[in-house]
Design an enzyme around this catalytic site. Structure first.
Site, short mmCIF file in Angstrom:
data_model
loop_
_atom_site.label_atom_id
_atom_site.label_comp_id
_atom_site.label_asym_id
_atom_site.label_seq_id
_atom_site.Cartn_x
_atom_site.Cartn_y
_atom_site.Cartn_z
N ILE A 18 0.83 -1.21 0.00
CA ILE A 18 0.00 0.00 0.00
C ILE A 18 0.86 1.26 0.00
CG2 ILE A 18 -1.71 1.31 1.34
CD1 ILE A 18 -2.71 -1.40 2.37
N GLU A 42 -3.82 -5.57 8.14
CA GLU A 42 -2.97 -4.46 7.71
C GLU A 42 -1.69 -4.55 8.54
OE1 GLU A 42 -5.55 -1.13 8.36
OE2 GLU A 42 -6.49 -1.36 6.40
N GLU A 96 24.23 4.06 17.57
CA GLU A 96 23.20 4.96 18.08
C GLU A 96 23.61 5.60 19.41
OE1 GLU A 96 20.50 6.25 16.81
OE2 GLU A 96 20.42 5.06 14.98
N GLU A 100 23.76 9.63 19.58
CA GLU A 100 22.78 10.36 20.41
C GLU A 100 23.34 10.89 21.71
OE1 GLU A 100 19.03 8.38 20.85
OE2 GLU A 100 18.71 8.32 18.67
N PRO A 118 2.71 -6.10 18.09
CA PRO A 118 2.53 -7.23 17.18
C PRO A 118 1.13 -7.36 16.58
CG PRO A 118 2.66 -8.00 19.44
CD PRO A 118 2.97 -6.53 19.45
N GLY A 119 0.20 -6.56 17.04
CA GLY A 119 -1.14 -6.59 16.46
C GLY A 119 -1.20 -5.98 15.08
N GLU A 123 7.69 -4.72 13.94
CA GLU A 123 8.84 -4.06 14.56
C GLU A 123 9.35 -4.85 15.75
OE1 GLU A 123 10.29 0.25 16.30
OE2 GLU A 123 8.20 -0.31 16.56
N GLU A 142 21.19 14.71 11.00
CA GLU A 142 20.92 16.14 10.78
C GLU A 142 19.47 16.53 11.06
OE1 GLU A 142 20.08 16.65 6.04
OE2 GLU A 142 22.16 16.70 6.69
N GLU A 144 17.80 15.19 13.71
CA GLU A 144 17.58 14.84 15.11
C GLU A 144 18.04 15.98 16.01
OE1 GLU A 144 17.95 10.18 16.15
OE2 GLU A 144 19.83 11.13 15.56
#
Length: 179
Positions: A18, A42, A96, A100, A118-119, A123, A142, A144
């Protein structure tokens, strides 16, 4: 009592892309349900991410404060970021952390990996504790804008109790790190 989960599986029938963006993709799947009917799912596809609990030698924790556009709020959280294509989670955690916070970790311990939602999303976030920190240069992306802040475990527990830290990955990581 052990039981097979075969009666719960949904068989994919079709998948339609999509949307494809910079960070995520969205697809619509048609599935065969365990009862023989069809359903629609979805799915937000995400490349995965890491989150790090950086502990200083004196036991303080480095947190970052930044604006999060989807919730339109500035929040306090552990340093985190998404995996680059082909990047291993441990390498991403070290990258990271340096970007950061401006710290390099000589010791990195994996806590666990969690599915965030998970629904509707695949991720997965890999959670780490970073210790034996050495100061380096902070190098945020740049786009952040991040403030780095230092807190004692007692301060963090108080902030959690008062709802000042409400980011799920941060709460899980901090709890698993013994904060």
């Amino acid at each position: 009592m052990s039981r097979s989960n075969n009666d719960l599986y949904e068989k994919p029938l079709t998948s339609t892309s999509i949307f494809e963006g910079k960070i995520l993709k969205l697809r619509r799947d048609e599935v065969l349900l365990p009862n023989g009917k069809t359903g629609t799912r979805e799915v937000v596809e995400h490349p995965g991410a890491v989150a790090i609990v950086p502990k200083t030698k004196d036991g303080h924790i480095i947190l970052v404060r930044q604006f999060r556009h989807p919730i339109r709020q500035v929040i306090l959280e552990v340093p985190a970021g998404k995996l680059d294509p082909g990047e291993k989670p441990e390498a991403c955690a070290l990258r990271e952390l340096a970007e950061e916070t401006g710290f390099v970790a000589n010791k990195l311990q994996k806590l666990t990996s969690i599915f965030t939602t998970p629904g509707f999303s695949n991720e997965i976030i890999h959670l780490y504790v970073a210790e034996d920190l050495v100061k380096s240069d902070k190098q945020p992306d740049e786009d952040e804008f991040i403030n780095t802040e230092l807190y004692s475990p007692d301060q963090i527990r108080q902030m959690i109790a008062h709802g000042e830290i409400c980011d799920a990955k941060s709460l899980v990581a901090l709890c698993l790190a013994g904060i």
